[in-house]
Design an enzyme around this catalytic site. Structure first.
Site, short mmCIF file in Angstrom:
data_model
loop_
_atom_site.label_atom_id
_atom_site.label_comp_id
_atom_site.label_asym_id
_atom_site.label_seq_id
_atom_site.Cartn_x
_atom_site.Cartn_y
_atom_site.Cartn_z
N CYS A 1 0.61 -0.99 0.17
CA CYS A 1 0.09 0.18 0.11
C CYS A 1 0.90 1.19 -0.09
O CYS A 1 1.66 1.55 -0.78
CB CYS A 1 -1.01 -0.02 1.30
SG CYS A 1 -2.37 1.22 1.03
N HIS A 2 0.82 2.11 1.07
CA HIS A 2 1.73 3.32 1.17
C HIS A 2 3.27 2.87 1.64
O HIS A 2 3.91 3.73 1.91
CB HIS A 2 1.07 4.31 2.11
CG HIS A 2 -0.16 5.02 1.52
ND1 HIS A 2 -1.39 4.38 1.51
CD2 HIS A 2 -0.18 6.04 0.84
CE1 HIS A 2 -2.19 5.11 0.69
NE2 HIS A 2 -1.66 6.39 0.34
#
Length: 179
Positions: A109-110
């Site tokens: 994800c991030h």
């Protein structure tokens, strides 16, 4: 899995799905996992970056860790998690130590955002949550829209995935790397 592996999960604040899925999976596969954070206080998890969920006490703080004690570094997603980790000197040093020692890093994800500040994405092929694509490309990464991607450019392995929907593939890629 015949060998005992130890993973280090860098979690300052995380998406609840990322944290629970990764933690449960790794431990179920015999990979002892340590939850490390910037401070020794409850880490608040969230659903979709804005709805509070459970809080978890870390097992260790980053400044006291020796990265050489671990086989795998996992950086879960969540906007807040990655943003806080990329600004923390100890998190940056841990990431750099893993890459210098040619140990695998898995980020979802991030999570890959933290690798930018550690100056470890140049020439890496990777995926992430789409909102940080330009940041990664500006730092020299080659961004791909794939469920999971394994890259060994630079002599160290980076496993990345885009979002919580990719967790099963992400988990399997980690397991294959340690097999």
């Amino acid at each position: 899995m015949s060998k005992k592996y130890y993973s280090l999960l860098l979690i300052q604040a995380s998406n609840m799905m990322n944290l629970k899925s990764l933690w449960i999976f790794l431990n179920a596969k015999g990979i002892e996992s340590i939850h490390a954070a910037i401070e020794l206080k409850d880490v608040q998890t969230v659903l979709h970056d804005d709805e509070k969920s459970a809080a978890y006490m870390p097992n260790a703080i980053l400044e006291k860790l020796d990265p050489h004690d671990y086989d795998l570094l996992v950086i879960p997603g969540g906007t807040v998690n990655a943003d806080q980790l990329r600004m923390d000197e100890n998190a940056i040093k841990i990431i750099q130590s893993f890459t210098n020692d040619k140990k695998p890093i898995a980020a979802i994800c991030h999570g890959p955002w933290a690798l930018i500040n550690a100056e470890r994405v140049k020439d890496k092929n990777l995926t992430s949550f789409k909102s940080i694509r330009l940041d990664l490309e500006n730092a020299g990464a080659n961004w791909l829209d794939e469920e999971v991607h394994r890259c060994n450019t630079g002599g160290w392995v980076l496993i990345t995935s885009r979002n919580p929907d990719d967790i099963p593939a992400f988990n399997n890629a980690i397991l294959q790397e340690l097999a």
